[in-house]
Design an enzyme around this catalytic site. Sequence first.
Site, PDB file in Angstrom:
ATOM      1  N   ASN A 195     -26.155  38.876  -2.719  1.00  0.00           N
ATOM      2  CA  ASN A 195     -25.821  40.373  -2.654  1.00  0.00           C
ATOM      3  C   ASN A 195     -27.133  40.971  -2.130  1.00  0.00           C
ATOM      4  OD1 ASN A 195     -25.439  43.146  -2.564  1.00  0.00           O
ATOM      5  ND2 ASN A 195     -25.415  43.449  -5.004  1.00  0.00           N
ATOM      6  N   TRP A 196     -27.510  41.332  -0.839  1.00  0.00           N
ATOM      7  CA  TRP A 196     -28.489  41.883  -0.348  1.00  0.00           C
ATOM      8  C   TRP A 196     -29.010  43.156  -0.724  1.00  0.00           C
ATOM      9  CZ3 TRP A 196     -29.389  39.580   5.233  1.00  0.00           C
ATOM     10  CH2 TRP A 196     -29.388  38.152   5.404  1.00  0.00           C
ATOM     11  N   LYS A 197     -27.703  43.902  -1.116  1.00  0.00           N
ATOM     12  CA  LYS A 197     -28.085  45.189  -1.507  1.00  0.00           C
ATOM     13  C   LYS A 197     -28.658  46.044  -0.170  1.00  0.00           C
ATOM     14  CE  LYS A 197     -28.927  44.043  -6.214  1.00  0.00           C
ATOM     15  NZ  LYS A 197     -29.390  44.425  -7.552  1.00  0.00           N
TER      16      LYS A 197
ATOM     17  N   SER B 184     -30.413  38.425 -12.267  1.00  0.00           N
ATOM     18  CA  SER B 184     -31.368  37.690 -12.607  1.00  0.00           C
ATOM     19  C   SER B 184     -31.556  36.103 -12.577  1.00  0.00           C
ATOM     20  CB  SER B 184     -32.356  38.208 -13.809  1.00  0.00           C
ATOM     21  OG  SER B 184     -32.713  39.717 -13.478  1.00  0.00           O
TER      22      SER B 184
HETATM   23  C1  PEP Z   1     -26.709  41.781  -8.357  1.00  0.00           C
HETATM   24  O1  PEP Z   1     -27.200  42.561  -7.759  1.00  0.00           O
HETATM   25  O2  PEP Z   1     -25.435  41.459  -8.155  1.00  0.00           O
HETATM   26  C2  PEP Z   1     -27.686  40.821  -8.897  1.00  0.00           C
HETATM   27  C3  PEP Z   1     -27.297  40.059  -9.772  1.00  0.00           C
HETATM   28  O3  PEP Z   1     -29.090  41.298  -8.911  1.00  0.00           O
HETATM   29  P1  PEP Z   1     -30.276  40.272  -9.465  1.00  0.00           P
HETATM   30  O4  PEP Z   1     -29.968  38.816  -9.116  1.00  0.00           O
HETATM   31  O5  PEP Z   1     -31.642  40.786  -8.686  1.00  0.00           O
HETATM   32  O6  PEP Z   1     -30.452  40.734 -10.884  1.00  0.00           O
END
Ligand code: PEP
Length: 252
Positions: free
Chosen positions: A9-11, A213
């Site tokens: 998920n690149w957001k 994370s």
């Molecule tokens: C996410 O946004 O779906 C996510 C899991 O982010 P991160 O891996 O940065 O915690």
Amino acid sequence: MRTKIVAGNWKMNKTLPEAEQLINDLLKQVDTENKVEVIIAPPFVNLSMAVDKTQGTLIDIAAQNMHFADSGAYTGEISAPMLQALGVNTVILGHSERRAYFNETDEILKQKAHQAYEKGMTNIFCVGEQLSDRQAGQHFKVVETQLKNALFELPLQAYKNIIIAYEPVWAIGTGETATPEQAQEMHAHIRQVLAKKYGQDLARNVRILYGGSVKPSNAGEIFAKPDVDGGLIGGASLNANDFNAIVEAAKS
Ligand code: PEP
């Protein structure tokens, strides 16, 4: 046998040239060996390029969100038919950032989930508790309620295109990860909730991803848990080396 999935998920990251570069890097590195399904979800404006670049490869493209209507007076929104016209047939729904910052309620998410079903799109549906829910011992209940409210009016056959992503909100982008045991017990709980409503067969076959994370150093032990079918990756999906290492971790 559930094939593992690693979804990025690149957001709201990567301009068009940056996104092209990241996809080029991923295409050089990522080799699924048909053991892992790989999905990336770039921002809307990069989807067309991403679909073109990944055509004929083992990387699938997803959108990060969509509206529940086909079209209409919804300024700034993107519909399922628009995504499908680009060749995008997978969408992330109910991400905690959408719930928290854009007021996406269970009721709205129900409509979006029904739209994905009606359009035959794969729905990566996110659930997860806040830290305060966990501290109050309410995490199982909260996740169960999210599932019931948004998904339980769907017929059984809808689940062949549903992937659940368990993402404890306190672990997203914080560097803090659920322990493999915490992930496992929630994934097992989600299967139980699904089994009660739709039967054991469905519950056994639905893929449930962990998100929060995940990085190369912890992916292997989380993915080794029996009810964890891969991950939804935020931050680490923006770096080709890290994302590829996580894909590799999902192979074993
Ligand atoms: C996410 O946004 O779906 C996510 C899991 O982010 P991160 O891996 O940065 O915690």
